[in-house]
Write a protein that holds these residues in place. Structure first.
Motif, mmCIF file in Angstrom:
data_model
loop_
_atom_site.group_PDB
_atom_site.id
_atom_site.type_symbol
_atom_site.label_atom_id
_atom_site.label_comp_id
_atom_site.label_asym_id
_atom_site.label_seq_id
_atom_site.Cartn_x
_atom_site.Cartn_y
_atom_site.Cartn_z
ATOM 1 N N GLU A 310 27.738 32.414 34.986
ATOM 2 C CA GLU A 310 27.545 31.331 35.331
ATOM 3 C C GLU A 310 28.871 30.394 35.599
ATOM 4 O OE1 GLU A 310 24.507 28.932 33.484
ATOM 5 O OE2 GLU A 310 23.144 30.219 33.746
ATOM 6 N N GLY A 311 28.846 29.561 36.836
ATOM 7 C CA GLY A 311 30.033 29.041 37.005
ATOM 8 C C GLY A 311 31.026 29.510 38.029
ATOM 9 N N ALA A 312 31.909 28.707 38.558
ATOM 10 C CA ALA A 312 32.728 29.163 39.876
ATOM 11 C C ALA A 312 34.170 29.765 39.523
ATOM 12 C CB ALA A 312 32.855 28.258 41.018
ATOM 13 N N ARG A 313 34.392 29.835 38.344
ATOM 14 C CA ARG A 313 35.843 30.174 37.650
ATOM 15 C C ARG A 313 36.243 31.365 38.170
ATOM 16 N NH1 ARG A 313 37.539 29.955 31.169
ATOM 17 N NH2 ARG A 313 39.562 30.777 31.570
ATOM 18 N N ALA A 314 35.347 32.357 38.365
ATOM 19 C CA ALA A 314 35.587 33.724 38.776
ATOM 20 C C ALA A 314 35.858 33.959 40.367
ATOM 21 C CB ALA A 314 34.738 34.735 38.428
ATOM 22 N N ALA A 315 35.383 32.757 41.189
ATOM 23 C CA ALA A 315 35.363 32.860 42.694
ATOM 24 C C ALA A 315 36.682 33.323 43.287
ATOM 25 C CB ALA A 315 34.775 31.736 43.171
ATOM 26 N N PRO A 316 37.806 32.687 42.806
ATOM 27 C CA PRO A 316 39.218 33.049 43.468
ATOM 28 C C PRO A 316 39.449 34.729 43.333
ATOM 29 C CG PRO A 316 39.316 31.263 41.978
ATOM 30 C CD PRO A 316 38.112 31.530 41.801
ATOM 31 N N GLN A 317 39.124 34.895 42.029
ATOM 32 C CA GLN A 317 39.382 36.564 41.926
ATOM 33 C C GLN A 317 38.601 37.428 42.449
ATOM 34 O OE1 GLN A 317 39.110 34.450 39.697
ATOM 35 N NE2 GLN A 317 40.701 34.316 38.061
ATOM 36 N N LEU A 318 37.410 37.019 42.879
ATOM 37 C CA LEU A 318 36.564 37.933 43.831
ATOM 38 C C LEU A 318 36.908 37.971 45.083
ATOM 39 C CD1 LEU A 318 33.065 36.959 41.959
ATOM 40 C CD2 LEU A 318 34.061 39.178 41.978
ATOM 41 N N ARG A 319 37.225 36.583 45.659
ATOM 42 C CA ARG A 319 37.746 36.583 46.967
ATOM 43 C C ARG A 319 38.847 37.448 47.283
ATOM 44 N NH1 ARG A 319 36.676 30.963 46.299
ATOM 45 N NH2 ARG A 319 38.971 30.535 46.072
ATOM 46 N N GLU A 320 39.752 37.483 46.310
ATOM 47 C CA GLU A 320 40.955 38.254 46.467
ATOM 48 C C GLU A 320 40.532 39.672 46.473
ATOM 49 O OE1 GLU A 320 45.218 39.436 44.094
ATOM 50 O OE2 GLU A 320 43.821 37.825 43.505
ATOM 51 N N ALA A 321 39.555 40.070 45.438
ATOM 52 C CA ALA A 321 38.986 41.725 45.528
ATOM 53 C C ALA A 321 38.519 41.915 46.733
ATOM 54 C CB ALA A 321 38.444 41.667 44.281
ATOM 55 N N LEU A 322 37.509 40.869 47.463
ATOM 56 C CA LEU A 322 36.884 41.341 48.750
ATOM 57 C C LEU A 322 37.992 41.348 49.913
ATOM 58 C CD1 LEU A 322 34.253 41.334 50.469
ATOM 59 C CD2 LEU A 322 34.567 38.806 50.507
ATOM 60 N N ALA A 323 39.090 40.823 49.789
ATOM 61 C CA ALA A 323 40.162 40.760 50.895
ATOM 62 C C ALA A 323 40.876 41.979 50.828
ATOM 63 C CB ALA A 323 40.896 39.485 50.916
ATOM 64 N N THR A 324 41.416 42.457 49.395
ATOM 65 C CA THR A 324 42.612 43.313 49.266
ATOM 66 C C THR A 324 42.239 44.734 48.602
ATOM 67 O OG1 THR A 324 42.981 42.227 47.198
ATOM 68 C CG2 THR A 324 44.033 41.426 49.376
ATOM 69 N N ASP A 325 41.243 44.696 47.943
ATOM 70 C CA ASP A 325 40.987 46.045 47.115
ATOM 71 C C ASP A 325 40.656 47.323 48.128
ATOM 72 O OD1 ASP A 325 39.862 46.494 43.889
ATOM 73 O OD2 ASP A 325 39.375 47.994 45.332
ATOM 74 N N PRO A 326 41.362 48.432 47.845
ATOM 75 C CA PRO A 326 41.249 49.453 48.511
ATOM 76 C C PRO A 326 39.814 50.187 48.476
ATOM 77 C CG PRO A 326 42.609 49.902 46.585
ATOM 78 C CD PRO A 326 42.452 48.412 46.454
ATOM 79 N N SER A 327 38.960 50.132 47.690
ATOM 80 C CA SER A 327 37.989 50.645 47.455
ATOM 81 C C SER A 327 36.789 49.844 48.115
ATOM 82 C CB SER A 327 37.403 50.704 46.029
ATOM 83 O OG SER A 327 36.207 51.044 45.851
ATOM 84 N N HIS A 328 35.954 50.389 48.866
ATOM 85 C CA HIS A 328 34.992 49.798 49.514
ATOM 86 C C HIS A 328 33.821 49.357 48.395
ATOM 87 C CE1 HIS A 328 33.406 54.080 49.582
ATOM 88 N NE2 HIS A 328 32.240 53.356 49.608
ATOM 89 N N ARG A 329 33.817 50.336 47.582
ATOM 90 C CA ARG A 329 32.738 49.980 46.452
ATOM 91 C C ARG A 329 33.112 48.455 45.744
ATOM 92 N NH1 ARG A 329 32.522 54.352 42.306
ATOM 93 N NH2 ARG A 329 31.153 53.024 41.125
#
Length: 373
Positions: A310-329
């Motif tokens: 619960e909470g939005a503290r993790a949103a920046p890390q998730l946005r970065e993973a969505l944009a840059t992670d090499p794994s589609h999973r």
């Protein structure tokens, strides 16, 4: 029917005889087999007469149990009473269980199969006797009694099983241990932890999945780290998740996690941290570190778990993973997680992924997350 000709018959001849003979002859065969200890004949007859609830055969079986004659083939009598669900046999079956030297497992199974209120009362009475008499509790059939009590579904039976766990002198069989795991509450936690240290680790962990508290966390953490079996590892993980915030603290990077842990352990750690229900300050730092792991499976589980906090503290890390992670999973899990979180820039990141990601499953996950927001 005479015992000699019956004993001389082959298995196939006895089978055909039981199938085709008149019922009265099968009853006679059953009684002859009991007294002559021709187990095959009496058991085959019991299999036919039991479902019919033949009153004559039931009476013969009850008398065989009450006679206490060691020459009788009592297992066939018990089998017939079990198949017949003969409530009138409950007192005889209970007495048979109490008989020294008798194998009471079949009689207990028959009482469970009969399943009436009188049968349940008999099982509870046997449980009270076992608790009061250590000699009965230490008999080889004690595990069968524990299993039978566990099937009654009563609170008194659970209390009796708890008392029996405290006086267990020799390990019960596997079926009894599974039965204890199914009915256990938090009072069984010490016993379940003992099981985890021995050959019944699966049963112990199964019970702890519903009962674990902070007391179990150190042992479960070690079991999570040491388990080579995936089923055991995730059973320990589910038990840790039940333990709640204490598990989140024990699995935080500063307390335990490091990159030297094996990949399956890091994956399980990421899975647990999203399911403890602990506040974000206790879980997000560890999950953020796992989101940067070298293994894509660890990162994917970390992304999923971040969406459960619960909470939005993790949103920046998730946005970065969505944009840059090499794994589609990982990108797909990050998109799904963002659909559960509110935060500035979340919609824009999801729209960008829905339009431009080269992998269809990531685009689908981003579209689904946008619909959820």
């Amino acid at each position: 029917m005479k015992a000699e000709p019956i004993a001389a018959r082959s298995w196939g001849e006895l089978r055909d005889l039981v199938r085709t003979a008149p019922v009265d002859e099968v009853v006679e065969l059953f009684e002859t087999g009991l007294h002559a200890r021709i187990g095959t004949a009496s058991l085959m007859a019991a299999e036919r007469l039991g479902p019919m609830r033949h009153p004559g055969a039931v009476d013969i079986a009850i008398r065989a149990l009450d006679s206490a004659d060691p020459r009788l083939w009592t297992s066939s009598a018990i089998r017939l009473l079990s198949l017949a669900r003969a409530e009138q046999a409950v007192p005889a079956l209970a007495r048979f269980v109490r008989t020294p030297g008798a194998g009471g497992t079949g009689a207990l199974e028959a009482l469970v199969r009969i399943g009436t209120g009188e049968a349940t009362a008999a099982l509870l009475d046997l449980g009270r006797t076992a608790v009061a008499d250590p000699a009965l509790a230490g008999r080889p059939g004690a595990g069968a009694l524990v299993w039978a009590l566990s099937t009654t579904g009563t609170s008194e039976a659970r209390d009796l099983v708890l008392e029996l766990t405290r006086t267990m002198s020799a390990p019960w069989d596997e079926r009894a241990m599974w039965a204890v795991a199914r009915i256990a509450d938090e009072r069984f936690e010490p016993f379940l932890l003992e099981l985890c240290a021995g050959p019944y680790v699966r049963q112990g962990l199964s019970g702890l999945e519903r009962t674990a508290t902070a007391r179990s966390v150190p042992a479960l953490r070690l079991r999570l780290a040491a388990a080579g079996d995936r089923a055991v590892r995730y059973s320990a993980a589910r038990a840790l998740a039940h333990a709640g915030a204490a598990a989140a603290s024990a699995l935080s990077p500063s307390a335990w996690w490091n990159r030297d842990a094996e990949v399956p352990v890091r994956r399980a750690t990421a899975w647990v941290l999203g399911r403890t229900g602990a506040p974000e300050y206790a879980t997000v730092p560890g999950l953020t570190r796992l989101l940067a792991d070298d293994d894509p499976g660890v990162r994917a589980r970390a992304a999923e778990s971040l969406g459960r906090v619960e909470g939005a503290r993790a949103a920046p890390q998730l946005r970065e993973a969505l944009a840059t992670d090499p794994s589609h999973r990982v990108r797909a899990r990050a998109a799904t997680a963002l659909g559960r979180l509110a935060g500035r820039g979340t919609r824009g990141a999801l729209r960008e992924a829905a339009r431009r990601d080269p992998v269809a499953c990531v685009r689908d996950a981003a579209h689904a997350a946008l619909r959820r927001l």
